[in-house]
Design a protein around this motif. Structure first.
Motif, mmCIF file in Angstrom:
data_model
loop_
_atom_site.group_PDB
_atom_site.id
_atom_site.type_symbol
_atom_site.label_atom_id
_atom_site.label_comp_id
_atom_site.label_asym_id
_atom_site.label_seq_id
_atom_site.Cartn_x
_atom_site.Cartn_y
_atom_site.Cartn_z
ATOM 1 N N GLN A 22 36.611 46.664 47.774
ATOM 2 C CA GLN A 22 36.006 45.385 47.415
ATOM 3 C C GLN A 22 37.011 44.272 47.674
ATOM 4 O OE1 GLN A 22 32.798 44.845 46.477
ATOM 5 N NE2 GLN A 22 32.659 46.973 47.116
ATOM 6 N N ARG A 23 36.507 43.129 48.212
ATOM 7 C CA ARG A 23 37.397 42.061 48.639
ATOM 8 C C ARG A 23 37.127 40.810 47.828
ATOM 9 N NH1 ARG A 23 37.245 38.352 52.780
ATOM 10 N NH2 ARG A 23 35.154 39.002 53.333
ATOM 11 N N ALA A 24 38.200 40.093 47.524
ATOM 12 C CA ALA A 24 38.055 38.814 46.849
ATOM 13 C C ALA A 24 39.102 37.864 47.402
ATOM 14 C CB ALA A 24 38.243 38.974 45.349
ATOM 15 N N GLY A 25 38.670 36.682 47.852
ATOM 16 C CA GLY A 25 39.602 35.755 48.474
ATOM 17 C C GLY A 25 39.909 34.585 47.554
ATOM 18 N N THR A 26 41.145 34.120 47.608
ATOM 19 C CA THR A 26 41.533 32.899 46.903
ATOM 20 C C THR A 26 42.250 32.016 47.902
ATOM 21 O OG1 THR A 26 43.651 33.776 46.239
ATOM 22 C CG2 THR A 26 41.812 34.184 44.760
ATOM 23 N N ARG A 27 42.805 30.909 47.380
ATOM 24 C CA ARG A 27 43.429 29.958 48.292
ATOM 25 C C ARG A 27 44.642 30.558 48.988
ATOM 26 N NH1 ARG A 27 44.666 25.074 49.937
ATOM 27 N NH2 ARG A 27 46.770 24.320 49.552
ATOM 28 N N HIS A 28 45.436 31.357 48.283
ATOM 29 C CA HIS A 28 46.689 31.845 48.853
ATOM 30 C C HIS A 28 46.680 33.313 49.248
ATOM 31 C CE1 HIS A 28 47.867 28.360 46.262
ATOM 32 N NE2 HIS A 28 48.438 28.025 47.392
ATOM 33 N N VAL A 29 45.819 34.112 48.595
ATOM 34 C CA VAL A 29 45.827 35.545 48.892
ATOM 35 C C VAL A 29 44.402 36.069 48.973
ATOM 36 C CG1 VAL A 29 48.038 35.959 47.790
ATOM 37 C CG2 VAL A 29 45.948 36.196 46.467
ATOM 38 N N ALA A 30 44.279 37.260 49.640
ATOM 39 C CA ALA A 30 43.029 38.012 49.620
ATOM 40 C C ALA A 30 43.348 39.363 49.012
ATOM 41 C CB ALA A 30 42.482 38.175 51.028
ATOM 42 N N VAL A 31 42.508 39.785 48.017
ATOM 43 C CA VAL A 31 42.780 41.027 47.300
ATOM 44 C C VAL A 31 41.736 42.055 47.694
ATOM 45 C CG1 VAL A 31 42.976 42.095 45.041
ATOM 46 C CG2 VAL A 31 43.753 39.750 45.377
ATOM 47 N N HIS A 32 42.199 43.258 48.052
ATOM 48 C CA HIS A 32 41.301 44.378 48.334
ATOM 49 C C HIS A 32 41.521 45.432 47.262
ATOM 50 C CE1 HIS A 32 40.348 43.071 52.477
ATOM 51 N NE2 HIS A 32 41.514 42.460 52.336
ATOM 52 N N LEU A 33 40.415 45.939 46.720
ATOM 53 C CA LEU A 33 40.517 46.896 45.613
ATOM 54 C C LEU A 33 39.667 48.106 45.954
ATOM 55 C CD1 LEU A 33 42.139 45.917 43.164
ATOM 56 C CD2 LEU A 33 40.017 45.873 41.877
ATOM 57 N N LEU A 34 40.221 49.318 45.718
ATOM 58 C CA LEU A 34 39.447 50.547 45.947
ATOM 59 C C LEU A 34 39.830 51.554 44.876
ATOM 60 C CD1 LEU A 34 37.556 52.109 47.938
ATOM 61 C CD2 LEU A 34 39.639 53.047 48.920
ATOM 62 N N GLY A 75 47.054 47.113 33.746
ATOM 63 C CA GLY A 75 45.713 46.859 33.252
ATOM 64 C C GLY A 75 44.622 47.475 34.108
ATOM 65 N N LEU A 76 44.972 48.147 35.202
ATOM 66 C CA LEU A 76 43.955 48.710 36.093
ATOM 67 C C LEU A 76 43.719 50.180 35.789
ATOM 68 C CD1 LEU A 76 45.069 47.098 39.434
ATOM 69 C CD2 LEU A 76 43.056 46.528 38.096
ATOM 70 N N ALA A 77 42.544 50.672 36.206
ATOM 71 C CA ALA A 77 42.190 52.065 35.963
ATOM 72 C C ALA A 77 43.050 52.968 36.833
ATOM 73 C CB ALA A 77 40.720 52.277 36.284
ATOM 74 N N PRO A 78 43.315 54.199 36.391
ATOM 75 C CA PRO A 78 44.081 55.141 37.215
ATOM 76 C C PRO A 78 43.361 55.395 38.533
ATOM 77 C CG PRO A 78 43.783 55.986 34.987
ATOM 78 C CD PRO A 78 42.951 54.763 35.102
ATOM 79 N N GLY A 79 44.152 55.598 39.583
ATOM 80 C CA GLY A 79 43.580 55.891 40.884
ATOM 81 C C GLY A 79 43.187 54.662 41.678
ATOM 82 N N THR A 80 43.394 53.477 41.123
ATOM 83 C CA THR A 80 43.019 52.257 41.842
ATOM 84 C C THR A 80 44.087 51.915 42.879
ATOM 85 O OG1 THR A 80 42.017 51.472 39.818
ATOM 86 C CG2 THR A 80 42.340 49.873 41.562
ATOM 87 N N HIS A 81 43.620 51.541 44.071
ATOM 88 C CA HIS A 81 44.538 51.086 45.123
ATOM 89 C C HIS A 81 44.301 49.604 45.365
ATOM 90 C CE1 HIS A 81 45.336 55.278 47.068
ATOM 91 N NE2 HIS A 81 45.623 55.233 45.780
ATOM 92 N N VAL A 82 45.392 48.841 45.427
ATOM 93 C CA VAL A 82 45.295 47.401 45.645
ATOM 94 C C VAL A 82 46.057 47.049 46.918
ATOM 95 C CG1 VAL A 82 45.659 45.134 44.639
ATOM 96 C CG2 VAL A 82 45.376 47.108 43.157
ATOM 97 N N VAL A 83 45.417 46.259 47.803
ATOM 98 C CA VAL A 83 46.133 45.699 48.950
ATOM 99 C C VAL A 83 46.008 44.195 48.859
ATOM 100 C CG1 VAL A 83 46.158 45.412 51.430
ATOM 101 C CG2 VAL A 83 45.856 47.672 50.464
ATOM 102 N N VAL A 84 47.145 43.513 48.872
ATOM 103 C CA VAL A 84 47.153 42.057 48.796
ATOM 104 C C VAL A 84 47.549 41.515 50.154
ATOM 105 C CG1 VAL A 84 48.152 40.061 47.697
ATOM 106 C CG2 VAL A 84 47.793 42.145 46.386
#
Length: 123
Positions: A22-34, A75-84
Motif C-alpha cells: 500500500q502506498r501513501a505520498g506526502t510532500r517529502h516522502v512516499a511510504v510503501h507498506l506490506l 508501533g507496527l504489526a510484526p511482519g510489516t515491511h516498510v519502504v520509504v
RNA sequence: UGAGUCGGCCGGGCAACCGCGUCAGCGACGCCAACGCGUCGGUGUCGAGGAAAGUCCGGGCUCCACAGGGCAGGGUGGUUGUUAACGGCAACCCGGGGUGACCCGCGGGACAGUGCCACAGAGAACAGACCGCCUGGCAUCGCAAGGUGACCAGGUAAGGGUGAAACGGUGGUGUAAGAGACCACCAGCGCCGCAGGUGACUGCGGCGGCUAGGUAAACCCCACCCGGAGCAAGGUCGAGAAGCAUCGGCGUGAGCCGAUGUGCGCAGAUGUUCGAGGGCGGCCCGCCCGAGUCUGCGGGUAGACCGCUGGAGCCUGCCGGCGACGGCAGGCGGAGAUGGAUGGUUGCCGAACGGGACCGCCGAGAGGCACCCGGGAACAGGACCCGGCUUACAGGCCGGCUCAUCCA
RNA sequence: UGGGGUAUGGUGUAAUUGGCAACACUAGGGAUUCUGAUUCCCUCAUUCUAGGUUCGAGUCCUAGUACCCCAG
C-alpha cells in the motif's frame, strides 16, 4: 544504521513491497507498506535516488529518515515491511518536517491496508 | 603605503544528553561432546577530504594469455634529469607576452610522398598581364617637333585593387619601361670552420645560390612507449531448490497436495531372464517390485568468510643536488562499512555579510578603526590501495620577489 | 562500481573530404477571400558550455555540464 533485524536488504524485498504494498505520498516522502505472514519484527528500507541531490545530500536525508523511523517501527504489526522513498523536495526539509511526513504516510498506508483486509474478510 | 606576481598552510571551534559502525575486555541467556558460536546489555577505543569528486593518465595487486622478432591498433612528442611508473614534476633551450617579478606554448618532420587552401581576385603553388607603365605597328591630329587611341603585336611583377596568404625589405646602379639583372646594408635559408655546453642549442667567422607559402589537433614519415581484463579481480568453505523415485491423501481423469529418499560431473567395481537394490517381516524361508547400486575423486549456485588495509606511508633533523628528488638517523602509526556507519536536540564562542549611531580616535572630506543590533560558514563524503592531472570551493593565515611613491 | 553513447529553430531529424546551418510539423505575422479552409510568402539558431588548432570549426583537439543506455 538500524539493527540488523529491522533492515530490508534484498532487492527482491524492495521490489515486492514497492509493487504490491500500500502506498501513501506526502510532500517529502512516499511510504510503501506490506504486511507479511512472518512473525519477525517490522523491517524498513530507504530509497533515495540521484534526483534528490548529490552524495552529501542523499546521505543526510537517509540518516535523518533512519533516525526518525526507528521509534515508529515499534508501533507496527510484526511482519510489516516498510519502504520509504525520498522525493526531491526532501533535500531541503528539516528533521521535524520529515518526521511529520513519515508519521502521516505510515498512518495513511496502514489505514488503507486495514480497509483492504477488512473488505477481504467481509467478502 | 599602494599595485602586482609566485609559493606554502588552514578549511569553523569548545561542550552536554540521546543514537550509530569497527575492534578489545566484561556480564547474562541460548546452542555444542569439545574447540567455540549466536543474541542482548554495558565499558573502553578509534571513526571521511583537500579535493574523498570527475574517472583523464600512471603503478601496485589478482586472474587469463605469452619463446624471440615483426605487422596491425593505440599513445607520447624541444633537451637533460627525476621516479615504481606517467601524458606528472624540475632545471635548461627555443618562440611569444609583460617596465618588471613572472607568465603562456599538443614545442619532432612540410627537401620522403599524397591531399586541401572555399569566397574574392587577372593570378593560389615549378603562379599570374585585369588596370597601369614602356616599345613598335596601324589609325588620326599637327607644317614640324610631337600628341592621342573602346585597335594590333610584344616587353614589364616597380605601382593599383582582391585575399588569411600574391614568390624578401630599403636605397642605388641600370633600362624603352622594368626586374637580385647588378651593388651596398638588413632579414631569412643552406653548408663549412672555430669556441662553449652531457644535450636541446648558442656565439663568432667564412662561403653559397639569391628567396624557399600555409596546413601534420589532414593522411602520413621518424623516434620512443604499450598484452587483456578488473577487488562485483580472485580465493576458501559450501546449503538448498528444481528434477527424479517411492509412499500416502484427494480427484472419474489429465493431474494436484504432503512426506521421505536421492543433489551434479568423471572414473572404477558390481548388476539387468545366472537379479544389484528395495518392500512385507524381529530373523530365516518365502512372496512382491524390479535397473540400477556402491566406492573414490572433482567442479560448483544461494550464502558466509578471506582479499581489506602498514603503504613507493607521514613528521623532524642532517647530508648530496640549482631543483624535482635521493640517502641516513630518530619518532609516529588510529576508518574498513556492504540498502552501506558521523545523525538528532541544545548551550557558549564565532568569519563573511546587512543595518544603526554620530558620543570616542584618525581624516579636509568620502570613509576607516572602535561601539551596538541582526546574522550564523564554501565546495563537498570513503567503497582495494597509492602517485599525478583536471574540475568545484565562503573565507583566513604566512613567506619570497617585482614595480611605483614617500621617509631616513 | 565499471563500460558506452547523445546533445543542432518550440518538436522530430539532415549537413561525404573543415567553406552561406537544410527539411517537415507547430506557433506568430502578412497576402489571396465577403468570411473561413486550402495555397503562397516572411519570422523563430550563442549548433550544450568554455578554451585551443586553422585564414575559416556543427565538423578536429582539450576540459566541463546535462541526459540516456549496458553489465552486475
Amino acid at each position: 544504521m538500524l539493527p540488523a533485524k529491522a533492515r530490508l536488504n534484498k532487492a527482491e524485498d524492495f521490489s515486492l513491497v514497492v509493487r504490491t504494498g500500500q502506498r501513501a505520498g506526502t510532500r517529502h516522502v512516499a511510504v510503501h507498506l506490506l504486511s507479511t505472514s512472518s512473525e519477525e519484527p517490522p523491517r524498513a528500507g530507504f530509497v533515495v535516488s540521484a534526483k534528490v541531490g548529490n552524495s552529501v545530500i542523499r546521505h543526510r536525508v537517509t540518516r535523518r529518515l533512519r533516525h526518525q523511523i526507528l521509534p515508529m517501527l515499534a508501533g507496527l504489526a510484526p511482519g510489516t515491511h516498510v519502504v520509504v522513498r525520498a522525493l526531491p523536495a526532501a533535500a531541503g526539509a528539516t528533521s521535524t518536517q520529515l518526521s511529520a511526513d513519515l508519521t502521516a504516510g505510515i498512518g495513511q498506508a496502514s489505514l488503507k491496508m486495514a480497509r483492504k483486509s477488512a473488505a477481504q474478510v467481509s467478502r
